[in-house]
Design a protein around this motif. Structure first.
Motif, PDB file in Angstrom:
ATOM      1  N   LEU A  12       0.804  -1.101  -0.029  1.00  0.00           N
ATOM      2  CA  LEU A  12      -0.056  -0.066  -0.183  1.00  0.00           C
ATOM      3  C   LEU A  12       0.842   1.199   0.037  1.00  0.00           C
ATOM      4  O   LEU A  12       0.558   2.114  -0.746  1.00  0.00           O
ATOM      5  CB  LEU A  12      -1.180   0.298   1.276  1.00  0.00           C
ATOM      6  N   CYS A  13       1.960   1.262   0.822  1.00  0.00           N
ATOM      7  CA  CYS A  13       2.459   2.541   0.860  1.00  0.00           C
ATOM      8  C   CYS A  13       3.063   3.379  -0.524  1.00  0.00           C
ATOM      9  O   CYS A  13       2.958   4.326  -0.724  1.00  0.00           O
ATOM     10  CB  CYS A  13       4.022   2.345   1.632  1.00  0.00           C
ATOM     11  N   PRO A  14       3.643   2.265  -1.422  1.00  0.00           N
ATOM     12  CA  PRO A  14       4.126   2.916  -2.583  1.00  0.00           C
ATOM     13  C   PRO A  14       2.956   3.501  -3.480  1.00  0.00           C
ATOM     14  O   PRO A  14       3.049   4.179  -4.459  1.00  0.00           O
ATOM     15  CB  PRO A  14       4.604   1.719  -3.477  1.00  0.00           C
ATOM     16  N   SER A  15       1.493   3.012  -3.281  1.00  0.00           N
ATOM     17  CA  SER A  15       0.288   3.504  -3.957  1.00  0.00           C
ATOM     18  C   SER A  15      -0.109   4.793  -3.388  1.00  0.00           C
ATOM     19  O   SER A  15      -1.000   5.363  -3.867  1.00  0.00           O
ATOM     20  CB  SER A  15      -0.527   2.447  -4.061  1.00  0.00           C
ATOM     21  N   LEU A  16       0.616   5.531  -2.249  1.00  0.00           N
ATOM     22  CA  LEU A  16      -0.073   6.646  -1.562  1.00  0.00           C
ATOM     23  C   LEU A  16       0.631   7.765  -2.227  1.00  0.00           C
ATOM     24  O   LEU A  16       1.476   8.320  -1.593  1.00  0.00           O
ATOM     25  CB  LEU A  16      -0.011   6.384  -0.047  1.00  0.00           C
ATOM     26  N   TYR A  17       0.446   7.754  -3.260  1.00  0.00           N
ATOM     27  CA  TYR A  17       1.331   9.032  -4.221  1.00  0.00           C
ATOM     28  C   TYR A  17       1.198  10.487  -3.525  1.00  0.00           C
ATOM     29  O   TYR A  17       2.276  10.769  -3.721  1.00  0.00           O
ATOM     30  CB  TYR A  17       0.738   8.971  -5.857  1.00  0.00           C
ATOM     31  N   ALA A  18      -0.012  10.771  -3.218  1.00  0.00           N
ATOM     32  CA  ALA A  18       0.016  12.396  -2.736  1.00  0.00           C
ATOM     33  C   ALA A  18       0.831  12.210  -1.417  1.00  0.00           C
ATOM     34  O   ALA A  18       1.615  13.419  -1.400  1.00  0.00           O
ATOM     35  CB  ALA A  18      -1.353  12.649  -2.519  1.00  0.00           C
ATOM     36  N   ARG A  19       0.765  11.458  -0.518  1.00  0.00           N
ATOM     37  CA  ARG A  19       1.272  11.468   0.916  1.00  0.00           C
ATOM     38  C   ARG A  19       2.990  11.400   0.332  1.00  0.00           C
ATOM     39  O   ARG A  19       3.582  12.195   1.106  1.00  0.00           O
ATOM     40  CB  ARG A  19       1.245   9.996   1.624  1.00  0.00           C
ATOM     41  N   GLN A  20       3.500  10.608  -0.441  1.00  0.00           N
ATOM     42  CA  GLN A  20       5.011  10.815  -0.912  1.00  0.00           C
ATOM     43  C   GLN A  20       5.306  11.870  -1.316  1.00  0.00           C
ATOM     44  O   GLN A  20       6.337  12.406  -1.004  1.00  0.00           O
ATOM     45  CB  GLN A  20       5.236   9.454  -1.859  1.00  0.00           C
ATOM     46  N   LEU A  21       4.345  12.345  -2.322  1.00  0.00           N
ATOM     47  CA  LEU A  21       4.708  13.877  -3.080  1.00  0.00           C
ATOM     48  C   LEU A  21       4.758  14.804  -2.001  1.00  0.00           C
ATOM     49  O   LEU A  21       5.661  15.708  -2.250  1.00  0.00           O
ATOM     50  CB  LEU A  21       3.671  14.008  -4.097  1.00  0.00           C
ATOM     51  N   GLU A  22       3.793  14.938  -1.219  1.00  0.00           N
ATOM     52  CA  GLU A  22       3.900  15.897  -0.210  1.00  0.00           C
ATOM     53  C   GLU A  22       5.030  15.956   0.739  1.00  0.00           C
ATOM     54  O   GLU A  22       5.431  17.067   1.120  1.00  0.00           O
ATOM     55  CB  GLU A  22       2.508  15.826   0.746  1.00  0.00           C
ATOM     56  N   LEU A  23       5.800  14.919   1.127  1.00  0.00           N
ATOM     57  CA  LEU A  23       6.922  15.015   1.925  1.00  0.00           C
ATOM     58  C   LEU A  23       8.200  15.758   0.805  1.00  0.00           C
ATOM     59  O   LEU A  23       9.149  16.331   1.616  1.00  0.00           O
ATOM     60  CB  LEU A  23       7.420  13.561   2.076  1.00  0.00           C
ATOM     61  N   TYR A  24       8.099  15.484  -0.240  1.00  0.00           N
ATOM     62  CA  TYR A  24       9.149  15.971  -1.341  1.00  0.00           C
ATOM     63  C   TYR A  24       9.014  17.519  -1.533  1.00  0.00           C
ATOM     64  O   TYR A  24       9.712  18.320  -1.121  1.00  0.00           O
ATOM     65  CB  TYR A  24       9.264  15.337  -2.381  1.00  0.00           C
ATOM     66  N   LEU A  25       7.474  17.908  -1.504  1.00  0.00           N
ATOM     67  CA  LEU A  25       7.279  19.227  -1.863  1.00  0.00           C
ATOM     68  C   LEU A  25       7.461  20.050  -0.220  1.00  0.00           C
ATOM     69  O   LEU A  25       7.643  21.141  -0.228  1.00  0.00           O
ATOM     70  CB  LEU A  25       5.823  19.394  -1.915  1.00  0.00           C
ATOM     71  N   SER A  26       7.583  19.418   0.832  1.00  0.00           N
ATOM     72  CA  SER A  26       7.977  20.038   2.118  1.00  0.00           C
ATOM     73  C   SER A  26       9.267  20.392   2.089  1.00  0.00           C
ATOM     74  O   SER A  26       9.787  21.353   2.949  1.00  0.00           O
ATOM     75  CB  SER A  26       7.346  19.191   3.280  1.00  0.00           C
ATOM     76  N   VAL A  27      10.040  19.901   1.216  1.00  0.00           N
ATOM     77  CA  VAL A  27      11.571  20.059   1.392  1.00  0.00           C
ATOM     78  C   VAL A  27      12.257  20.699  -0.217  1.00  0.00           C
ATOM     79  O   VAL A  27      13.233  21.706   0.077  1.00  0.00           O
ATOM     80  CB  VAL A  27      12.403  18.623   1.381  1.00  0.00           C
ATOM     81  N   PHE A  28      11.489  20.518  -1.123  1.00  0.00           N
ATOM     82  CA  PHE A  28      11.833  21.110  -2.436  1.00  0.00           C
ATOM     83  C   PHE A  28      10.930  21.613  -3.230  1.00  0.00           C
ATOM     84  O   PHE A  28       9.716  21.627  -3.046  1.00  0.00           O
ATOM     85  CB  PHE A  28      12.447  19.962  -3.447  1.00  0.00           C
TER      86      PHE A  28
END
Length: 287
Positions: free
Chosen positions: A143-159
């Motif tokens: 399930l983790c790799p399919s949670l795209y928004a969650r993963q993207l938000e982590l990068y947007l908080s840094v880059f």
């Protein structure tokens, strides 16, 4: 230090191997010979890396050629939180100007494909229903790799957002030329470059075979042997030929209506957030 200038961060089973291969054809781009070095994923912390991990900075630097201004690697563990945590921060520390390409696909289809991959390569012997029994597990490998928004938000908080390109695997399959031009433009290399090898599609689902336990670890010595100097297409063809003889195809996994509905409910909000974050409609997705 000679480090990558960009990263393909996932998602697993969304075409990252093919994209790594296509980008490596471009004369201005150098992709690491070892896909998925996972250097920035951090220590295993009880969750092993199927193909191992490059954990030394010196060894990681040796994967890249300073003669190229544009250098990349692809590690799907970089978009797999909370199983792998702190990745954007670790990248920011060493590669503050990094760019990212994030390949996504219909999350339900990706989840099923991930299950089939693990049946083939990592010894998964539960049924699909059993493997996806607990949809509330935050550390679920499926399930983790399919949670795209969650993963993207982590990068947007840094880059900044302009450093991150999200592409749909459906576009990479249906209009590869235009999609690769988009990626080339994002990486500031010649957009018009073309290659006959852009017609290749790597690791199709119908090619999967049920491998013996620890097969991925058996491949490691081969990948570091003189065979690694053979052209990548020839290596892939030889490997597939051997696998077709030795092992049976992975049985096709079909979602029943109940499990499909549960997955669509789980991923629904995530997909809507992803559409809002990217401005992309992902029209072919089931959600």
């Amino acid at each position: 230090m000679t480090l990558p200038t960009f990263f393909i961060i996932g998602a697993a089973k969304a075409g990252t191997t093919s994209l790594h291969f296509y980008l490596d054809q471009h004369p201005e781009i150098q992709m690491s010979a070892e896909k998925e070095p996972n250097f920035f994923s951090g220590p295993a912390n009880g969750i092993p890396y199927p193909l191992g991990r490059v954990d030394s900075l010196a060894a990681y630097e040796r994967l890249f050629d300073a003669r190229f201004e544009v250098r990349g690697e692809a590690s799907v563990g970089y978009a797999n939180s909370p199983r792998r945590q702190g990745v954007p921060e670790r990248i920011k520390e060493l590669v503050p100007d990094a760019r990212f390409v994030y390949v996504v696909r219909d999350p339900v289809a990706r989840t099923v494909s991930h299950y089939q991959h693990r049946v083939a390569a990592e010894g998964e012997r539960r049924s699909l229903v059993e493997a996806l029994d607990d949809l509330s597990d935050p550390y679920s490998v499926y399930l983790c790799p399919s949670l795209y928004a969650r993963q993207l938000e982590l990068y947007l908080s840094v880059f900044p957002a302009e450093r991150i390109l999200v592409i749909d695997q459906a576009d990479l399959l249906a209009d590869r030329e235009a999609t690769l031009r988009e990626v080339f433009s994002f990486l500031s290399v010649e957009e018009s470059f073309d290659s006959v090898q852009f017609g290749d599609e790597l690791y199709k689902g119908e090619e999967r075979r049920v491998h013996p336990p620890a097969y991925s670890r058996l491949l490691a010595p081969i990948q570091s042997s003189p065979l690694r100097h053979l052209p990548r297409g020839l290596r892939r063809s030889l490997r597939r030929s051997v696998e077709r003889v030795l092992w049976r195809p992975v049985p096709r996994s079909e979602l029943d209506d109940e499990l499909r509905a549960r997955l669509e409910q789980l991923f629904g909000e995530e997909v809507e957030r992803l559409r809002a974050l990217t401005g992309k409609p992902f029209p072919s997705w089931s959600i």
